[in-house]
Motif scaffolding. Structure first.
Motif, mmCIF file in Angstrom:
data_model
loop_
_atom_site.group_PDB
_atom_site.id
_atom_site.type_symbol
_atom_site.label_atom_id
_atom_site.label_comp_id
_atom_site.label_asym_id
_atom_site.label_seq_id
_atom_site.Cartn_x
_atom_site.Cartn_y
_atom_site.Cartn_z
ATOM 1 N N GLU A 120 0.841 -1.192 0.000
ATOM 2 C CA GLU A 120 0.000 0.000 0.000
ATOM 3 C C GLU A 120 0.880 1.247 0.000
ATOM 4 O OE1 GLU A 120 -4.009 -1.633 2.165
ATOM 5 O OE2 GLU A 120 -2.579 -0.537 3.402
ATOM 6 N N THR A 121 0.318 2.336 -0.525
ATOM 7 C CA THR A 121 1.033 3.608 -0.558
ATOM 8 C C THR A 121 0.249 4.670 0.195
ATOM 9 O OG1 THR A 121 -0.024 4.348 -2.601
ATOM 10 C CG2 THR A 121 2.053 3.109 -2.823
ATOM 11 N N VAL A 122 0.967 5.715 0.572
ATOM 12 C CA VAL A 122 0.352 6.926 1.115
ATOM 13 C C VAL A 122 1.128 8.102 0.541
ATOM 14 C CG1 VAL A 122 1.742 6.874 3.250
ATOM 15 C CG2 VAL A 122 -0.381 8.209 3.171
ATOM 16 N N THR A 123 0.382 9.125 0.125
ATOM 17 C CA THR A 123 1.003 10.371 -0.313
ATOM 18 C C THR A 123 0.695 11.440 0.715
ATOM 19 O OG1 THR A 123 0.784 9.780 -2.645
ATOM 20 C CG2 THR A 123 1.129 12.123 -2.138
ATOM 21 N N TRP A 124 1.755 12.044 1.228
ATOM 22 C CA TRP A 124 1.651 13.109 2.216
ATOM 23 C C TRP A 124 1.934 14.451 1.550
ATOM 24 C CZ3 TRP A 124 -0.177 11.987 6.893
ATOM 25 C CH2 TRP A 124 -0.082 10.668 7.335
ATOM 26 N N ARG A 125 1.153 15.454 1.928
ATOM 27 C CA ARG A 125 1.465 16.838 1.562
ATOM 28 C C ARG A 125 1.912 17.511 2.856
ATOM 29 N NH1 ARG A 125 -2.796 19.295 -1.582
ATOM 30 N NH2 ARG A 125 -4.045 19.105 0.296
ATOM 31 N N ALA A 126 3.139 18.027 2.829
ATOM 32 C CA ALA A 126 3.701 18.599 4.042
ATOM 33 C C ALA A 126 4.665 19.724 3.698
ATOM 34 C CB ALA A 126 4.441 17.520 4.827
#
Length: 97
Positions: free
Chosen positions: A51-57
């Motif tokens: 699984e993937t996760v994309t973070w905006r930070a």
């Protein structure tokens, strides 16, 4: 490539610590002051193998998008997340419990 090692002792069952370390929701709480957001992939709950996760930070004064994928997974003893897109040439984060 530089290697950073961090060891923390936590007085809790290994399964609890393992699952909390994979929690997207807990990560969001821990970064609330920087407004980090999970915007794609697994955006809540527990992230798992492939699984993937994309973070905006905001890091280094710039808004960045960082996508990580869980590439190794052996519950409750270890997992690895690796950057598949983002600001760095390569980023591999191994967790051992």
């Amino acid at each position: 490539m530089p290697i950073i090692k961090l060891q923390t002792t936590i007085n809790a069952p290994v399964k609890v610590v393992f699952d909390l370390s994979r929690s997207i929701d807990l990560h969001k709480i821990s970064t609330a002051q920087t407004n980090e957001e999970a915007i794609a992939g697994t955006t809540s709950g527990l992230i798992g193998l492939d699984e993937t996760v994309t973070w905006r930070a905001k890091h280094f004064g710039l808004i960045q998008l960082l996508t990580s994928k869980i590439t190794e997974f052996e519950s409750p003893y270890r997992f690895t997340d690796e950057m598949v897109s983002g600001a760095f040439v390569r980023f591999k984060h191994q967790h051992f419990f």
